[in-house]
Design an enzyme around this catalytic site. Structure first.
Site, PDB file in Angstrom:
ATOM      1  N   SER A   1      20.799  47.658  15.390  1.00  0.00           N
ATOM      2  CA  SER A   1      19.459  47.927  15.903  1.00  0.00           C
ATOM      3  C   SER A   1      18.393  47.883  14.818  1.00  0.00           C
ATOM      4  O   SER A   1      17.242  47.557  15.087  1.00  0.00           O
ATOM      5  CB  SER A   1      19.440  49.294  16.594  1.00  0.00           C
ATOM      6  OG  SER A   1      19.871  50.300  15.691  1.00  0.00           O
ATOM      7  N   ILE A   2      18.760  48.202  13.574  1.00  0.00           N
ATOM      8  CA  ILE A   2      17.783  48.296  12.494  1.00  0.00           C
ATOM      9  C   ILE A   2      17.821  47.087  11.565  1.00  0.00           C
ATOM     10  O   ILE A   2      16.791  46.647  11.062  1.00  0.00           O
ATOM     11  CB  ILE A   2      18.013  49.585  11.675  1.00  0.00           C
ATOM     12  CG1 ILE A   2      17.829  50.814  12.567  1.00  0.00           C
ATOM     13  CG2 ILE A   2      17.095  49.654  10.475  1.00  0.00           C
ATOM     14  CD1 ILE A   2      16.408  51.018  13.057  1.00  0.00           C
ATOM     15  N   ALA A   3      18.994  46.537  11.331  1.00  0.00           N
ATOM     16  CA  ALA A   3      19.133  45.467  10.344  1.00  0.00           C
ATOM     17  C   ALA A   3      20.304  44.576  10.713  1.00  0.00           C
ATOM     18  O   ALA A   3      21.058  44.863  11.656  1.00  0.00           O
ATOM     19  CB  ALA A   3      19.338  46.070   8.952  1.00  0.00           C
TER      20      ALA A   3
ATOM     21  N   ASP B   1      25.971  58.952  11.279  1.00  0.00           N
ATOM     22  CA  ASP B   1      25.936  57.826  12.223  1.00  0.00           C
ATOM     23  C   ASP B   1      27.330  57.210  12.318  1.00  0.00           C
ATOM     24  O   ASP B   1      27.519  56.015  12.130  1.00  0.00           O
ATOM     25  CB  ASP B   1      24.904  56.785  11.748  1.00  0.00           C
ATOM     26  CG  ASP B   1      24.443  55.870  12.881  1.00  0.00           C
ATOM     27  OD1 ASP B   1      24.719  56.191  14.048  1.00  0.00           O
ATOM     28  OD2 ASP B   1      23.817  54.840  12.602  1.00  0.00           O
TER      29      ASP B   1
ATOM     30  N   ALA C   1      27.119  40.648  11.168  1.00  0.00           N
ATOM     31  CA  ALA C   1      26.928  41.837  11.988  1.00  0.00           C
ATOM     32  C   ALA C   1      25.443  42.035  12.204  1.00  0.00           C
ATOM     33  O   ALA C   1      24.629  41.752  11.318  1.00  0.00           O
ATOM     34  CB  ALA C   1      27.540  43.071  11.319  1.00  0.00           C
TER      35      ALA C   1
ATOM     36  N   LYS D   1      22.204  43.311   3.292  1.00  0.00           N
ATOM     37  CA  LYS D   1      21.647  43.925   4.500  1.00  0.00           C
ATOM     38  C   LYS D   1      20.141  43.709   4.501  1.00  0.00           C
ATOM     39  O   LYS D   1      19.457  44.054   3.536  1.00  0.00           O
ATOM     40  CB  LYS D   1      21.972  45.418   4.535  1.00  0.00           C
ATOM     41  CG  LYS D   1      21.541  46.113   5.815  1.00  0.00           C
ATOM     42  CD  LYS D   1      22.110  47.520   5.905  1.00  0.00           C
ATOM     43  CE  LYS D   1      21.758  48.168   7.225  1.00  0.00           C
ATOM     44  NZ  LYS D   1      22.371  49.511   7.366  1.00  0.00           N
TER      45      LYS D   1
END
Length: 521
Positions: A129-131, A286, A126, A151
């Site tokens: 946007s951040i990781a 989120d 997966a 992650k």
């Protein structure tokens, strides 16, 4: 100049991908349509508009990707082709190089990857946007093998986000100075809140701590699963957690085929949200479909699986009480109480007539009661409430922005799961019970238990403290009396000086007047 340059880049990307076409062609003014045609000259706009919008948001960076993620949940507000394309932003953002991810892991833990994990899958499963996330296995202290998810933070994220936030802050300042309505919306405070939460999301240890807190809070609810964190392998740029196996919430056909009760799933989602908000004051903020799965394992069948805890919202006790009273009054259709709460909180200027505000709120909300969710657009309700708040100069509260965003996510999720869901009636019993718990004997008993250690320490000291107080009180009393008598004497002297001075002034005027008359005659 750096902000200006970033602004130029944003405009260039918007024009490069034809985003102006989405806006200008919707206007009826001939000169605007002509401008749109002029801008479109020389560009290749063969790709569908939804794809061009998604690619533009990916090109502009993580802040814009998050904006697209929120938009993707609002299928009632977007054309289907755009909503379907934006859904790719939820967990299918293009990944970064796996070699960079491995280097980040080895730098964080100062060991080669093959010494940390029994097996590490270099292909990400997966990417957001951040990781991005990789699967791996760990050997536990008992010799067993644990499946984990790793992650890894995207490289160079902080500088990119800082640039965009600086630009947003500058634009917010322009908006605030441009009009009184801009001041009411508090755009700079809203951007500051967004800044705080985005920078929190860049610290993966904070995300791990958020997950641990939510896991404790929701342990007894039996509706939600949250992965366990491996604290020995948590770093600002890398965290290792329990691997969760479930079906993405958007794959409804697979869930139905497996026998999941979809309407119950929708009701459980509402219960989870209101529990986190009103019971705990600590909620996952989120909750787009890319972060939610459903377990099909026999022992946890039909439970939600929550992922990605970089953004959480918090509410104070006063915030919770205010919101709960508003919701409870709203569900009772007691619009007068809603108006009174706005006045009591100071969100509305003093002097606002309660009956006028009550009538305006009733006009917005009453048409939406007793309707299934498929016939209600919460986005439209919020838009009309916003128009009402503008009329009455209601101040927007920045600390509630995340809650509003999450509520929209919940509505979008509920709409996908069960369009017949009655959001209001599902939440009403929970809120009424919560209000009863806040003012009932159970709450009093909980507060007494919480304060018991402090009381236990103070009680043995009470006799001595009381004796000391009584011993010292006469002396204190005599001192206070002396001070009062001295103050009274000073006041009397001041009054006498004022009176005598006034009499002397009047007498002087009379003498001067007598002298003048004598000279004249």
């Amino acid at each position: 100049m750096r902000r200006f340059a970033r602004g130029v880049v944003i405009v260039w990307v918007a024009l490069r991908y034809g985003l102006d076409e989405l806006v200008l062609t919707s206007f009826q003014k001939p000169w605007l349509r002509a401008l749109g045609r002029m801008i479109s000259v020389g560009r290749n706009l063969d790709a569908p508009r939804g794809q061009r919008l998604r690619e533009a948001l990916e090109r502009l960076g993580p802040i814009f990707v998050k904006f697209g993620q929120v938009l993707s949940t609002r299928r009632d507000l977007l054309p289907p082709d755009i909503a379907d394309e934006l859904a790719w932003l939820q967990d299918r953002v293009p990944p970064f190089d796996s070699a960079v991810a491995i280097a980040t892991i080895e730098r964080a833990f100062r060991r080669p990857v093959n010494e940390i994990f029994e097996q590490f899958d270099a292909t990400p499963v997966a990417s957001a946007s951040i990781a991005q996330v990789h699967f791996a296995t760990l050997r536990d202290p008992h010799g067993g093998i644990r499946e984990v998810a790793v992650k890894v933070l995207r490289p160079g994220m902080r500088s990119v986000i800082d640039k965009d936030l600086e630009l947003m802050a500058m634009m917010a300042g322009w908006v605030e100075r441009a009009s009184a309505d801009g001041k009411r919306l508090k755009p700079r405070q809203v951007v500051a809140e967004f800044d705080k939460y985005l920078h929190d999301e860049l610290d993966l240890v904070r995300e791990a701590a958020n997950a641990a807190q939510l896991r404790r809070n929701m342990a007894e609810l039996d509706m939600l699963l949250i992965p366990e964190m491996f604290w020995d392998l948590c770093h600002e740029e890398v965290i290792v957690m329990e691997r969760m196996k479930g079906v993405p919430i958007a794959q409804l056909d697979r869930l139905r085929a497996a026998g999941v009760d979809i309407p119950k799933l929708a009701r459980d989602g509402v219960t989870i949200f209101f529990t986190q908000v009103f019971r705990d004051g600590f909620f996952h903020a989120d909750m787009h479909p890319g972060n939610i799965q459903v377990s099909l394992a026999p022992e946890t069948f039909g439970r939600y699986i929550s992922l990605d805890f970089g953004i959480v919202g918090t509410l104070t006790e006063s915030d919770k009480e205010y919101l709960a009273q508003n919701f409870a009054a709203f569900f009772r259709r007691d619009y007068k109480r809603v108006a009174e709460l706005h006045l009591e909180s100071g969100w509305v200027p003093e002097g606002t007539r309660v009956d006028e505000l009550e009538g305006a709120i009733r006009t917005v909300c009453e048409p939406y009661f007793d309707r299934p969710l498929k016939e209600i657009s919460l986005g439209m309700v919020l838009m009309r409430l916003f128009q009402t708040s503008r009329r009455f100069h209601v101040e927007i509260q920045p600390q509630l922005v995340l809650l509003q965003k999450t509520l929209l996510n919940i509505e979008g999720l509920g709409r996908q799961l069960d369009p017949e869901l009655d959001l209001w009636h599902t939440a009403k019993p929970f809120l009424e019970k919560w209000m009863a718990d806040q003012i009932g004997p159970r709450k009093l008993w909980e507060q007494l238990r919480a304060e018991a250690p402090r009381y236990a320490k103070l009680l043995p000291q009470l006799p001595r403290l009381l004796h000391d107080y009584l011993e010292q009180r006469p002396a204190d009393h005599r001192r206070e009396v002396r001070e009062l008598l001295e103050a009274q004497k000073r006041t009397n002297r001041l009054l006498q000086a004022i009176v005598y001075g006034g009499m002397g002034f009047v007498l002087g005027l009379l003498v001067m007047q007598f002298v003048v008359r004598v000279r004249l005659f």
